[in-house]
Motif scaffolding. Structure first.
Motif, PDB file in Angstrom:
ATOM      1  N   UNK A 118      18.190  13.742  -3.656  1.00 18.02           N
ATOM      2  CA  UNK A 118      17.637  12.371  -4.268  1.00 18.02           C
ATOM      3  C   UNK A 118      16.612  11.960  -3.137  1.00 18.02           C
ATOM      4  N   UNK A 119      15.402  11.599  -3.664  1.00 16.61           N
ATOM      5  CA  UNK A 119      14.245  11.443  -2.586  1.00 16.61           C
ATOM      6  C   UNK A 119      13.327  10.191  -3.387  1.00 16.61           C
ATOM      7  N   UNK A 120      13.150   9.098  -2.553  1.00 17.72           N
ATOM      8  CA  UNK A 120      12.216   8.145  -3.154  1.00 17.72           C
ATOM      9  C   UNK A 120      11.353   7.861  -1.909  1.00 17.72           C
ATOM     10  N   UNK A 121      10.233   7.433  -2.471  1.00 20.47           N
ATOM     11  CA  UNK A 121       8.921   7.236  -1.544  1.00 20.47           C
ATOM     12  C   UNK A 121       8.119   6.050  -2.108  1.00 20.47           C
ATOM     13  N   UNK A 122       7.531   5.186  -1.077  1.00 22.10           N
ATOM     14  CA  UNK A 122       6.687   4.271  -1.499  1.00 22.10           C
ATOM     15  C   UNK A 122       5.712   4.110  -0.204  1.00 22.10           C
ATOM     16  N   UNK A 123       4.517   3.531  -0.333  1.00 25.12           N
ATOM     17  CA  UNK A 123       3.569   3.219   0.601  1.00 25.12           C
ATOM     18  C   UNK A 123       2.849   1.907   0.389  1.00 25.12           C
ATOM     19  N   UNK A 124       2.308   1.718   1.282  1.00 24.24           N
ATOM     20  CA  UNK A 124       1.531   0.270   1.390  1.00 24.24           C
ATOM     21  C   UNK A 124       0.402   0.172   2.501  1.00 24.24           C
ATOM     22  N   UNK A 125      -0.582  -0.635   2.418  1.00 24.68           N
ATOM     23  CA  UNK A 125      -1.524  -0.895   3.637  1.00 24.68           C
ATOM     24  C   UNK A 125      -0.941  -2.088   4.212  1.00 24.68           C
ATOM     25  N   UNK A 126      -0.774  -2.213   5.697  1.00 24.84           N
ATOM     26  CA  UNK A 126      -0.563  -3.550   6.117  1.00 24.84           C
ATOM     27  C   UNK A 126      -1.658  -3.785   7.214  1.00 24.84           C
ATOM     28  N   UNK A 127      -1.982  -5.087   7.245  1.00 23.04           N
ATOM     29  CA  UNK A 127      -3.072  -5.415   8.189  1.00 23.04           C
ATOM     30  C   UNK A 127      -2.257  -5.823   9.490  1.00 23.04           C
ATOM     31  N   UNK A 128      -2.377  -4.643  10.114  1.00 22.45           N
ATOM     32  CA  UNK A 128      -1.706  -4.890  11.603  1.00 22.45           C
ATOM     33  C   UNK A 128      -1.969  -3.575  12.311  1.00 22.45           C
ATOM     34  N   UNK A 129      -1.819  -3.679  13.720  1.00 16.52           N
ATOM     35  CA  UNK A 129      -1.878  -2.330  14.322  1.00 16.52           C
ATOM     36  C   UNK A 129      -0.399  -1.537  14.441  1.00 16.52           C
TER      37      UNK A 129
END
Length: 180
Positions: A17-28
């Motif tokens: 079982x594998x789950x993935x998510x991604x996002x862009x963050x305004x930060x270093x």
């Protein structure tokens, strides 16, 4: 606590079982890792987590350990199996109170996009057994949703935190708010 089977980085590609998510963050990348290293921050953005106790001293790296206490009495002893500050960290359970979990791990990738932005990709992988394995097809949509939900909370939390100025010697200076 129940001992979990050991995993390596291949587990994140091969887990049942594998789950993935991604996002862009305004930060270093450094700011994101400052949040990851702050024990108190995890309970702010990951609602199941009530407490994180680092059981290894800084500097953190491969082999670092911590204990995470979650809602419903769940406890997990974790060991880090990857650590590249500002780029990637991954950990796995070594022991847990979850009865139907053979193996569990999380892998966080931080990609510097420039201009003070990063892409964060979070992979949660597990090897359920018993009833958890039987019900995984039913609970998978909730797992996917909750990973995206928590990653959104991480984004908002990181972006709301002051940036710590670092001296040229690498120490931490006074906190200041990010310039908008």
């Amino acid at each position: 606590m129940k001992e979990c089977k050991p995993i390596d980085m291949n587990f994140f590609d091969e887990a049942p079982a594998r789950f993935e998510a991604e996002t862009e963050i305004v930060a270093s990348p450094e700011k994101i890792f400052d949040v990851f290293e702050d024990a108190r921050s995890w309970a702010q953005w990951a609602p199941p987590i009530q407490r994180v106790d680092w059981t290894s001293p800084k500097p953190f790296g491969i082999g670092t350990t911590r204990t995470v206490t979650m809602s419903m009495g769940i406890v997990g002893d974790e060991r880090f199996i990857a650590w590249e500050r500002g780029r990637r960290m991954a950990f796995c359970f070594t022991h847990t109170t979850v009865p139907n979990m053979a193996a569990f791990g999380e892998d966080y990738h931080v990609e510097d996009l420039g201009n003070g932005r990063c892409r964060v990709r979070w992979i949660m992988a597990l090897d359920p057994e018993g009833a958890s394995k039987t019900f995984m097809p039913l609970t998978a949509p909730l797992m996917r949703w909750s990973l995206r939900f928590m990653l959104g909370r991480l984004k908002r939390y990181v972006e709301s935190q002051p940036t710590r100025a670092r001296s040229s010697a690498g120490g931490q200076g006074e906190s200041r708010r990010d310039a908008a």
